[in-house]
Motif scaffolding. Sequence first.
Motif: not given
Length: 368
Positions: A13-14, A23-24, A36-38, A48-50
Amino acid sequence: MEETNEFLLDDNFIGQTIADDFKIISKIKTTHQGDIYLADQLSVKRKVTIKIYPIDKNEVSQSEDAQRFLREARIMAKLEHPNILNAIQVGQTDEFYYFVTEFEEVKLLKDIIAEKGALDEIVVLSMFLPLADALNHFWNENKILHRDVKPNNMVITRDGKVKLINFQIAKPIGNVSADLTMSNFVLGTPEYMSPERLSGKKEINFSSDIYSFGVSMYHCLTGNPPFVNENIVDLIESIENGDIKPATKKNPAVSKEVSDFVAKLFKKSPEDRPSSWTELINEGNKVLKKLKEKNSEDRQMSAEESVLELFGPIQSLTRQEKSSDAENKEPQSIAEEDEDDESIVNMPLLISTIIIIVLFVAIYFLFF
């Protein structure tokens, strides 16, 4: 806890953009309830956190983890308060669900206690009364119980604001399965759970969260929750029938006013606790006002900034390492964001264990 879902271990996903807006940047962590991604929110240029949870196309129905993921997202989407991490967007694609929240650099309250021990009573009241206002909002507006109120789910932001996190086991009242999973487990962290929840009662209300709130305050004031025991049977027995030592007896720096105020919050019977969050907040503000009047002007001035100044450097939620206090055995819950450990109560096993103990004692006295 070992991850078994290969999808969650994949970092592909990055660099990708989700919903044409997020955008990851990097992965924060992997949990049993999603990665959990920034991310950058491109439309408003903010971090944001996604959280992403895969859709298993081979399953006929959603797993319990998937249901909890979606329930947390839907509940948080209904809530807006300065003392929670607010939801931004919830959605899904053909392959995964996603849930976007605001990003904050924070420090967990449980880590602060581990570093500093018992906290100043004015600081504790200054932190907890805004959280009580948030919980009051959840209950009055949506009849929502958090069900896992504890220092591990409270954070201090870089600007000194206190926020409540982790709504993975929160539920609106009215759902008949409010406390049990499909496997008859009670969700939550036993050390902070009210007697009525531990006993498996379905008729619970805001008073159960008030109990957990009071235990959390006690933890901050004394350095430990009232009861800690690795034996779950003994722990539940203590919570249901044991006497809690007044906070001022465990920490002489705690005034009688604060000790008495906190003790009322975790009374065994819900009827003996405050009749509403509003009553709790009003009483708490009276106690805080008296404390400030008793202390010097310097103490009053420091109290205004204490939540920000007391705790030192802020540690980002993006950290990938574990908490530095490896020996701090803070109990974790099934909904925990910081650890992958599960701490849930198997009620059928617990009942069976108690029955076996009672039978053994009866046989001993009968024959010996």
